[in-house]
Design an enzyme around this catalytic site. Structure first.
Site, PDB file in Angstrom:
ATOM      1  N   ARG A 121     -49.579 -35.892 -47.808  1.00 10.22           N
ATOM      2  CA  ARG A 121     -48.558 -35.320 -48.680  1.00 10.22           C
ATOM      3  C   ARG A 121     -48.348 -33.862 -48.263  1.00 10.22           C
ATOM      4  O   ARG A 121     -47.844 -32.793 -48.895  1.00 10.22           O
ATOM      5  CB  ARG A 121     -49.341 -35.102 -50.149  1.00 10.22           C
ATOM      6  N   LYS A 143     -35.221 -28.649 -42.476  1.00  3.68           N
ATOM      7  CA  LYS A 143     -34.755 -29.828 -42.900  1.00  3.68           C
ATOM      8  C   LYS A 143     -35.342 -30.790 -41.967  1.00  3.68           C
ATOM      9  O   LYS A 143     -35.523 -30.682 -40.634  1.00  3.68           O
ATOM     10  CB  LYS A 143     -33.232 -29.639 -42.312  1.00  3.68           C
ATOM     11  N   GLU A 185     -23.316 -24.094 -31.244  1.00  6.90           N
ATOM     12  CA  GLU A 185     -23.698 -23.763 -32.635  1.00  6.90           C
ATOM     13  C   GLU A 185     -23.825 -22.176 -32.743  1.00  6.90           C
ATOM     14  O   GLU A 185     -23.498 -21.708 -33.726  1.00  6.90           O
ATOM     15  CB  GLU A 185     -25.263 -24.224 -32.738  1.00  6.90           C
ATOM     16  N   LYS A 227     -29.392 -17.344 -39.732  1.00  5.08           N
ATOM     17  CA  LYS A 227     -29.717 -18.595 -40.398  1.00  5.08           C
ATOM     18  C   LYS A 227     -30.876 -18.426 -41.534  1.00  5.08           C
ATOM     19  O   LYS A 227     -30.814 -18.900 -42.588  1.00  5.08           O
ATOM     20  CB  LYS A 227     -30.230 -19.722 -39.548  1.00  5.08           C
ATOM     21  N   GLU A 237     -30.071 -26.395 -50.209  1.00  5.36           N
ATOM     22  CA  GLU A 237     -28.746 -26.427 -50.153  1.00  5.36           C
ATOM     23  C   GLU A 237     -28.080 -27.187 -51.706  1.00  5.36           C
ATOM     24  O   GLU A 237     -27.407 -28.267 -51.712  1.00  5.36           O
ATOM     25  CB  GLU A 237     -28.058 -27.629 -49.106  1.00  5.36           C
ATOM     26  N   ARG A 242     -25.725 -22.996 -48.609  1.00  9.29           N
ATOM     27  CA  ARG A 242     -26.225 -23.320 -47.167  1.00  9.29           C
ATOM     28  C   ARG A 242     -25.074 -24.342 -46.377  1.00  9.29           C
ATOM     29  O   ARG A 242     -25.308 -24.401 -45.210  1.00  9.29           O
ATOM     30  CB  ARG A 242     -27.435 -24.155 -47.043  1.00  9.29           C
ATOM     31  N   ASN A 246     -22.600 -25.835 -42.020  1.00 11.87           N
ATOM     32  CA  ASN A 246     -21.683 -27.098 -41.800  1.00 11.87           C
ATOM     33  C   ASN A 246     -20.293 -26.907 -41.316  1.00 11.87           C
ATOM     34  O   ASN A 246     -19.517 -27.760 -41.196  1.00 11.87           O
ATOM     35  CB  ASN A 246     -21.845 -28.126 -42.631  1.00 11.87           C
ATOM     36  N   HIS A 249     -18.924 -29.457 -38.971  1.00  8.72           N
ATOM     37  CA  HIS A 249     -19.629 -30.601 -38.717  1.00  8.72           C
ATOM     38  C   HIS A 249     -19.111 -31.840 -39.496  1.00  8.72           C
ATOM     39  O   HIS A 249     -19.489 -33.086 -39.138  1.00  8.72           O
ATOM     40  CB  HIS A 249     -21.154 -30.266 -39.462  1.00  8.72           C
ATOM     41  N   HIS A 253     -19.528 -34.558 -37.004  1.00  5.95           N
ATOM     42  CA  HIS A 253     -20.138 -35.763 -37.101  1.00  5.95           C
ATOM     43  C   HIS A 253     -19.380 -36.956 -37.006  1.00  5.95           C
ATOM     44  O   HIS A 253     -19.634 -38.129 -36.520  1.00  5.95           O
ATOM     45  CB  HIS A 253     -20.838 -35.900 -38.647  1.00  5.95           C
ATOM     46  N   HIS A 266     -24.011 -33.540 -29.998  1.00  2.88           N
ATOM     47  CA  HIS A 266     -23.671 -32.865 -31.249  1.00  2.88           C
ATOM     48  C   HIS A 266     -22.865 -31.629 -31.176  1.00  2.88           C
ATOM     49  O   HIS A 266     -21.752 -31.395 -31.782  1.00  2.88           O
ATOM     50  CB  HIS A 266     -25.054 -32.743 -31.902  1.00  2.88           C
TER      51      HIS A 266
END
Ligand code: GLY
Length: 362
Positions: A121, A143, A185, A227, A237, A242, A246, A249, A253, A266
């Site tokens: 956990r 993330k 980025e 960031k 988010e 946040r 993106n 993105h 993506h 990417h």
């Protein structure tokens, strides 16, 4: 050396940025009291390259360790590999205070963070990012995720590391393509948050591409600070803040997916996504100064990142864009530009406008 705090109450942690700082890792582990046994997830190349420095840093502080090597591929981000690693981790973890070290790029960081989030956990983990992309983005903010065949990052959790150690000297093993992918980025951060950083990139991109340490340390520090601030405001988010990270993105993506994650990496895909998003911003009259798109395009071109889409069809990109996680019901959600350094999240951008902006990239 620069230290940036990500202030998240009891989950607060530091991002330490500097040149040749990996050797000092042991004292940070001791200071943070996170355990006495490190389970290091990395790949064979990185172990060969940096294993010795890491081992001596751990030995100095009497920390036992085990390396677990994974293939250097997005395919490593699977629940099956995560489960195999956990079985191995159970074998290592006998009467120990175990923590995990992620030594690598985004794949290693996402997978190691995911394992750390579910093993017992949750056990502590440290991010030691070895790519520019991971240093400025994926190692920060908690993330963690693995992919399924259908979708990237679909199984995961928000789980913050206890430390991010960004050693600039580790970037020396990157090839030009990997460095450029990270720069994509960096351009993103400049476009959404910091026009001074954008001007800096216009003047200094050659120094960065030639891996000049000072300029690398500067951009990693600036982007980490941006960031950290965004993550502090909207860790999970939930508030739509946040989401600004993106920028580029949604369509990026879609381009990545339409190319089966092969033609474009990417960074290259989000570069194209940013250009499309900036173009849509002009078409929606959100971005009044159309010269800004020209500035972004010029910088991207000079850096050697793509400004045109090749080898995939417009139809496949449109089809892929429907799978974006940012969709709200049937409506798409795009991060658009109001100015250089200012963005707005817009829901329900008409498909015709997206198509028009996309067409210009062919
Ligand atoms: N890379 C986007 C985020 O961390 O939210």
């Amino acid at each position: 050396m620069k230290i940036i705090k990500v202030k998240l109450g009891e989950r607060t942690y530091e991002i330490i940025i500097g040149n040749r700082i990996l050797g000092g890792l042991g004292k940070h582990i001791q200071r943070l009291k996170i355990g006495d046994s490190a389970y290091i997830i990395t790949n064979a190349f990185l172990k060969r390259k940096y294993g010795k420095i890491l081992i001596s840093a751990l030995n100095k502080n009497k920390i036992s360790y085990k390396f677990r090597l994974i293939p250097d591929s997005e395919r490593s981000k699977s629940i099956i590999l995560a489960s195999c690693i956990i079985q191995d981790l159970v074998g290592f973890d006998k009467n120990k205070r175990v923590f995990i070290i992620a030594l690598g790029g985004g794949v290693v960081g996402d997978l190691a963070g995911f394992i750390a989030s579910i093993y017992k956990r949750g056990v502590p983990y440290i991010q030691i990012p070895t790519t520019l992309l991971a240093q400025v983005d994926s190692s920060i903010g908690g993330k963690t995720a693995v992919d399924t065949q259908e979708a990237k990052n679909i199984i995961g959790a928000f789980y913050q590391p206890r430390l991010v150690l960004s050693d600039i000297s580790l970037l020396s093993s990157l090839n030009l393509r990997q460095l450029r992918a990270g720069l994509a980025e960096v351009i993103k951060y400049a476009a959404i948050e910091n026009r001074q950083l954008f001007s800096y990139l216009e003047k200094n991109h050659q120094k960065i591409l030639s891996k000049e340490k000072k300029s690398l340390e500067f951009i990693v520090s600036r982007c980490s600070a941006i960031k950290a601030k965004v993550v502090e405001k909207d860790e999970k988010e939930k508030k739509g803040l946040r989401t600004i990270l993106n920028f580029g993105h949604t369509l990026g993506h879609a381009i990545e997916a339409a190319s089966n994650y092969k033609k474009y990496n990417h960074g290259e895909a989000i570069t194209l996504g940013m250009l499309i998003a900036a173009d849509i911003s002009i078409r929606l009259k959100l971005l009044k100064d159309s010269r800004i798109l020209g500035r972004i395009e010029k910088l991207i071109f000079k850096v050697g990142l793509p400004i045109k889409i090749k080898g995939i069809s417009l139809r496949s990109i449109i089809k892929s864009h429907y799978h974006d996680k940012k969709f709200r019901g049937t409506k798409n959600r795009l991060v658009l530009l109001k100015d250089l350094g200012k963005v707005k999240v817009v829901t329900g951008v008409p498909l015709e406008i997206i198509k028009e902006a996309l067409k210009k990239r062919f």
